[in-house]
Design an enzyme around this catalytic site. Structure first.
Site, PDB file in Angstrom:
ATOM      1  N   ALA B 240       0.819  -1.215   0.000  1.00 28.01           N
ATOM      2  CA  ALA B 240       0.000   0.000   0.000  1.00 28.01           C
ATOM      3  C   ALA B 240       0.855   1.267   0.000  1.00 28.01           C
ATOM      4  O   ALA B 240       2.083   1.202   0.063  1.00 28.01           O
ATOM      5  CB  ALA B 240      -0.927  -0.012   1.205  1.00 28.01           C
ATOM      6  N   HIS B 241       0.185   2.403  -0.025  1.00 24.80           N
ATOM      7  CA  HIS B 241       0.873   3.696  -0.125  1.00 24.80           C
ATOM      8  C   HIS B 241       1.751   3.980   1.085  1.00 24.80           C
ATOM      9  O   HIS B 241       1.400   3.685   2.210  1.00 24.80           O
ATOM     10  CB  HIS B 241      -0.092   4.866  -0.339  1.00 24.80           C
ATOM     11  CG  HIS B 241      -1.303   4.906   0.512  1.00 24.80           C
ATOM     12  ND1 HIS B 241      -2.242   5.891   0.415  1.00 24.80           N
ATOM     13  CD2 HIS B 241      -1.763   4.085   1.485  1.00 24.80           C
ATOM     14  CE1 HIS B 241      -3.201   5.691   1.264  1.00 24.80           C
ATOM     15  NE2 HIS B 241      -2.943   4.596   1.930  1.00 24.80           N
TER      16      HIS B 241
END
EC number: 2.3.1.191
Lengths: 346, 346, 346
Positions: B240-241
């Site tokens: 994820a980010h």
């Protein structure tokens, strides 16, 4: 197209129960049934809908007994779900089929193409590829060098098949499937660096295999990763290098199988299951969703659950007691008090 | 190509044990060995095959002691798996390499291409892209605007790299990898609507990183999602980010790492593991497959299992007792009866 | 672009606390703050960074109270995260937008294209497709026959939409998304062979839906698989045939939903969750990561965990006791001894 209940009953070798002249033009689910459509009833959970559905015709099993009056026309068949499948297949086959080669596409001159095939725009066919008759290769599919594909197989848009893999006849691969990416093999090297172990094997997929969207089957380090005849893989599944999955085994979405594990015939495997590597699973084994398999299963037909997985029945019992652990703890505290009291009474 | 056992032993600095003149032309797995092929033995599970294999040559560790007579020729090396990797690498490098630009492809005029690169048909190179030497970009790969790619990196068919991401040298990305898709960020708005938080950061991937098929690495909300040197990611992984994964950490298939979590160096992470967001995991941590990490791990080298995960040994003990809960429950019922009897005797 | 704290405060209807004349040109995370950038503070975990950050401006909630002196300029707003989202959106919208049709692309003559659209090279638009205004279709995207796409929707590179699916307005689909692949439906046939059940339904996706990279939504057997307005799906999610996900529900990465399950409105579902088929989940339900849903949830707003899942609080208690099972076992052994001793004293 329009069919009467009598037409359909004849096609399915079933029996009409109700108005045989009623006509349908489409299919619908029993709980969303509309006049002019045909539905089916196989799962008992949905049985109550048969008394209120607006569908004009419902396919039911011969064994079905109505408990109330039914307005819709029934067609009684041996197996309602299979009969529906037959009807849908007829419907599907009546659709126009894609053929020909769309441009721009890339087909290496050294490749051999069968008859009546479809190659979509932007499809890529590498060197020395052999493609059977009636194969459909949709736009953006990639077929690497030296790949072999059997008759009637369908590669949907964006399927990727790395070089040297062999695909059987009558297979369907959905968009985003990746066949033959490198297995995950690294040899520890000096100072915590990993050195890639080249993966020089391939993937062999036999006939009648269906593979769901974005599922990955890695090539073998040496030899072949093998998916045998009739296997059905759902979406987003991981099949690692040198795995073998035997005939007619069915695996639900997001399951992962680690390297060199062998899975038997006719197994039914739930979603999000994980298999460790270098194991072997017997034929006809059933595995509950989200289970984790840490060691081989030798018993044919075993049913398991849990992570790590063990027998389904005992797992269920243990899990009920897991939920009751707070109560069990209270019982223990209570007993400790009572024992203490008994000792003090001495 | 054909090699004698003596040739191979010399190449690997190993010792021949048996007929040094025997020749091989291919490799095979020890359990499927055929005359004229070379196999290897590293995993003790497979040791029994060495007495029956048809392979002409088997690579073994120097420490290997035969318990029975062996017919095949052995080559003794320090580390059989690593020696095999060396041989396979030689084999791999001897294959013809793709070079040149196939048509039709799309290369923006503002992009700078290195020497000896391969760009496959239907590959897309956006504006202001910089590509190093010897890079291979296979058909259907997408390289967004302003991307930078280092020397010798390979993007297999269908890899997608969104604009502004930076990819190091000597990387291999497999088909379906997506680098730089938007992170999953939404701000709750009025009446249960979510408003997208634009993700204006990027992804930075350092050198020697291999990423498996259909794995996703999201771009940062701000700043960078970072995968450091030597990291190996298997297939179908979610990063994820704003995650950071430090050097030489290895992650097995289908694991997911939520936003802003930092994973240390040299970790070994099993398949289907889940990490919550905003955590930090120390170096050299080992995590069993299917575990769920709910909080940070500060202890270097810790080994954990479970969902939520805790120490591996205690987890194993608790799980054995979980299986035995029905028995434990019977013991409690029995004790309650006995206590009752003791009380009544008063 | 350069803005002063006063400019930004005015745009956000916030209040400056500190030097209103300080200027910023970019954004950064508070823990990586640099002079000339703006950061934000919403998660209390990161609060300690505000006393040391080098960022020139920090957005904070109006309720924030400093415990020490702060050097940076604060802008106080109702909701710092949402305010950031507003700023990032302004930043995003100021970027140049892609428009026009790149060549080579494939657009069937029977398709209708809206105004101001972008079609990237190697994109494929099938027959009778309808595309709204301002739609962006990136390279290698595939839009099958008879698909409808609403205004302002973005299909990133490599998105695949099978024939007959309907996509709303203002949607964003990331690379590798597959919409409308066949549902996983097979009827057992003679001798352990499975017969494919044709999947003749479609997928309907309403407005304002965002779908992450490599997520799959299968077409319905009959009728439609439906994703309602405002739903947000993260990466690598599996949505099976005939599933319905109601408005504004948010699902984290790698979750899987089996066939015909219905999920309510405004649910929040963690990563790697699994749903069995034919269930229904009430509105506003929250589900912890890695949970497994085996039966319907009727209670609005219920919070659950576990596999199979039950109430969150009781799960947590049971799990603490699971960790303590070895101690519980010792207590039981101790009590058994004491009871035996008590009995012998008789």
């Amino acid at each position: 197209m329009e069919f009467t209940a009598e037409d359909i009953a004849e096609f399915l070798s079933g029996e009409v129960d109700g108005n045989g002249k009623v006509k349908v033009t489409n299919v619908s689910r029993i709980e969303e049934g509309k006049p002019g459509t045909l539905s089916f009833l196989a799962n008992p959970k949905y049985e109550h809908y048969i008394y209120s559905t607006q569908s004009s015709i419902v396919l039911v099993n011969k064994t079905f007994k109505a408990e109330k009056e039914i307005e819709t026309t029934l067609i009684r068949v041996d197996d309602a779900y299979q009969a529906l499948a037959q009807l849908l297949e007829m419907y599907e086959q009546s659709k126009p089929q894609k053929t020909g080669i769309e441009e721009p596409s890339f087909v290496s001159k050294s490749s051999k193409l069968g008859e009546k095939i479809y190659i979509g725009a932007f499809a890529y066919i590498g060197s020395n590829v052999q493609i059977g008759n009636n194969v459909k290769i949709y736009p953006h599919a990639y077929v690497g060098d030296n790949v072999i594909i059997g008759d009637n197989t369908i590669l949907n848009s964006g399927v990727k098949i790395y070089e040297g893999c062999k695909i059987g006849a009558e297979c369907i691969f959905h968009s985003g499937v990746v066949i033959g990416g490198d297995g995950f093999g690294f040899a520890p090297s000096s100072a915590n660096n990993y050195k890639k172990v080249p993966q020089i094997g391939n993937v062999v997929i036999e006939d009648y295999v269906e593979i769901g969207a974005n599922t990955c089957v890695d090539r073998a380090t040496m030899g072949s990763t093998i998916i045998r005849k009739g296997v059905k893989l759902d979406n987003l599944i991981q099949v690692a290098h040198n795995v073998e999955i035997d005939e007619n085994t069915v695996i639900a979405a997001q399951t992962g199988v680690a390297g060199s594990t062998k899975i038997g015939k006719n197994c039914m495997i739930g979603g999000q299951v994980g298999f460790a590597g270098h194991m072997s699973i017997a034929d006809e084994v059933k595995i509950a969703a989200q289970s984790g398999l840490g060691k081989s299963i030798k018993k044919v037909g075993m049913v398991v659950q849990g992570s790590p997985a063990f027998d389904f029945g005992p797992y269920q019992k243990s899990y009920v007691l897991f939920k009751n652990l707070p109560k069990m703890r209270e019982q223990i505290i209570e007993m400790e008090k009572e024992i203490k009291a008994l000792k003090e009474q001495k």
